[in-house]
Design a protein around this motif. Structure first.
Motif, short mmCIF file in Angstrom:
data_model
loop_
_atom_site.label_atom_id
_atom_site.label_comp_id
_atom_site.label_asym_id
_atom_site.label_seq_id
_atom_site.Cartn_x
_atom_site.Cartn_y
_atom_site.Cartn_z
N VAL A 1 0.85 -1.21 0.00
CA VAL A 1 0.00 0.00 0.00
C VAL A 1 0.88 1.25 0.00
O VAL A 1 0.63 2.19 -0.76
N SER B 1 1.03 3.96 -3.02
CA SER B 1 0.63 5.33 -2.70
C SER B 1 1.59 6.36 -3.28
O SER B 1 1.23 7.52 -3.45
N ALA C 1 -6.94 2.16 -3.23
CA ALA C 1 -8.07 1.43 -2.62
C ALA C 1 -8.84 0.65 -3.68
O ALA C 1 -9.17 -0.52 -3.48
N VAL D 1 -6.50 2.25 3.31
CA VAL D 1 -5.31 2.80 2.66
C VAL D 1 -4.79 3.99 3.44
O VAL D 1 -3.58 4.11 3.69
#
Ligand SMILES: [Zn+2]
Length: 131
Positions: free
Chosen positions: A107, A111, A120, A130
């Motif tokens: 994640v 990101s 997400a 997230v």
């Protein structure tokens, strides 16, 4: 399932897989800590008794487009050395989190190249997870 695959693909190193289920877009692995790896969470003694267990579902990193869920058996451990009675520590799950440390790392990496909403949607988790 081979221990080396579990380690290299999912970051699981002390558990063994006792079963696999395929459901729609998910692969569900049933895992439990190998007996020789169980130890007291307080003093690390191997002089322990297992007294009960419960299953928690932990989200791991996907393989291709398939979500990977780990049905992880957490042992309740009674230590004969220090008297401690606690749930075992599992190295890839922090506290009561419902995802693995490798999933958390994925994640964070995603990101960097996408918005929270993109990450997400891609991983089929909530925006809050997230964030
Ligand atoms: Zn102990």
């Amino acid at each position: 399932m081979r221990v080396s695959f579990l380690y290299h693909a999912l970051g699981v190193r002390e558990q063994e897989c006792s079963g696999i289920r395929y459901e729609d877009k998910r692969i569900i692995l049933q895992l439990q800590t190998r007996e020789e790896k169980l130890r007291c969470p307080c003093c690390k003694s191997k002089d322990i008794i297992c007294s009960g267990s419960h299953i928690r579902t932990i989200r791991s990193v996907p393989i291709g487009s398939k979500e990977i869920l780990l049905e992880l058996k957490f042992q309740r451990i009674c230590c004969k050395t220090c008297g401690c009675i606690r749930q075992e520590n599992v190295h890839f799950v922090t506290g009561k989190q419902r995802y693995s440390s490798k999933f958390k790392k994925l994640v964070v990496e995603l990101s960097r190249i996408g918005t929270i909403k993109d990450v997400a949607n891609h991983l089929h988790v909530s925006w809050d997870t997230v964030k």
